[in-house]
Design a protein around this motif. Structure first.
Motif, short mmCIF file in Angstrom:
data_model
loop_
_atom_site.label_atom_id
_atom_site.label_comp_id
_atom_site.label_asym_id
_atom_site.label_seq_id
_atom_site.Cartn_x
_atom_site.Cartn_y
_atom_site.Cartn_z
N VAL A 28 -5.09 -2.80 -5.27
CA VAL A 28 -3.95 -3.49 -4.68
C VAL A 28 -4.52 -4.41 -3.61
O VAL A 28 -5.22 -3.96 -2.70
N TRP A 63 3.94 1.55 -1.05
CA TRP A 63 4.64 1.64 -2.33
C TRP A 63 3.75 2.27 -3.39
O TRP A 63 4.15 3.18 -4.11
N TYR A 64 2.49 1.81 -3.47
CA TYR A 64 1.57 2.35 -4.48
C TYR A 64 1.10 3.76 -4.14
O TYR A 64 0.83 4.56 -5.03
N GLU A 65 1.01 4.10 -2.87
CA GLU A 65 0.71 5.48 -2.50
C GLU A 65 1.82 6.40 -3.01
O GLU A 65 1.54 7.49 -3.52
N ASP A 94 7.29 -3.68 -9.55
CA ASP A 94 7.20 -3.28 -8.15
C ASP A 94 8.01 -4.27 -7.32
O ASP A 94 8.64 -5.19 -7.87
N ARG A 148 0.84 -1.20 0.00
CA ARG A 148 0.00 0.00 0.00
C ARG A 148 0.87 1.25 0.00
O ARG A 148 0.64 2.18 -0.78
N LEU A 200 4.96 -3.05 -14.39
CA LEU A 200 4.37 -1.73 -14.56
C LEU A 200 5.17 -0.96 -15.60
O LEU A 200 6.25 -1.40 -16.00
N LEU A 243 3.92 5.70 -5.57
CA LEU A 243 3.84 5.68 -7.04
C LEU A 243 2.79 6.65 -7.54
O LEU A 243 3.03 7.44 -8.45
N LEU A 244 1.61 6.63 -6.94
CA LEU A 244 0.47 7.42 -7.42
C LEU A 244 0.37 8.80 -6.79
O LEU A 244 -0.50 9.59 -7.15
#
Length: 129
Positions: free
Chosen positions: A50, A20-22, A102, A18, A108, A24-25
């Motif tokens: 995710v 990591w994607y926060e 990732d 979570r 990705l 990224l985005l």
């Protein structure tokens, strides 16, 4: 009639995934329906999920459109510690692109339109601005 899209990636360490994607985005999730699952609406009608679990092999890449691929790659290398990836282009393709993974092996990528008028037209049509 298709009117919405979701794409799901799975991570074995949900807390780290979570985070990591926060990064990224560049934002918190838009929807958290239950433990081990979060969603972001990337653009209107396109959701990235995710979920805690085993990543799928050989799927993707999910490529995200950006306005400056080099700046975005540099940010991800710095903030997420991903390996610097090569950016490709071909004369017959109207974008340049690159791929990375990732921390769990999900594939990705990023892409950038070469024609900035086309890019601006796409942004306007998607966001209706």
């Amino acid at each position: 009639m298709i009117f919405e899209i979701t794409n799901q990636v799975r991570v074995t360490d949900f807390k780290e995934g979570r985070k990591w994607y926060e990064t990224l985005l560049n934002k918190e999730p838009d929807f958290i329906p239950h433990d081990g699952f979060v969603e972001w609406e990337i653009i209107p009608g396109f959701w990235l999920q995710v979920a805690e679990g085993t990543p799928s092999e050989a799927s993707g890449p999910l490529r995200l459109g950006v306005t400056d691929i080099i700046a975005e790659r540099d940010r991800l290398v710095k903030e997420l510690g991903i390996e610097e990836f090569e950016i490709y282009s071909r004369d017959e393709v109207s974008a340049k692109w690159g791929s990375f993974t990732d921390s769990w092996g999900n594939r990705l990528g990023l892409f950038e339109y070469l024609d900035k008028k086309e890019e601006n037209d796409r942004i306007k049509s998607i966001f209706r601005v």
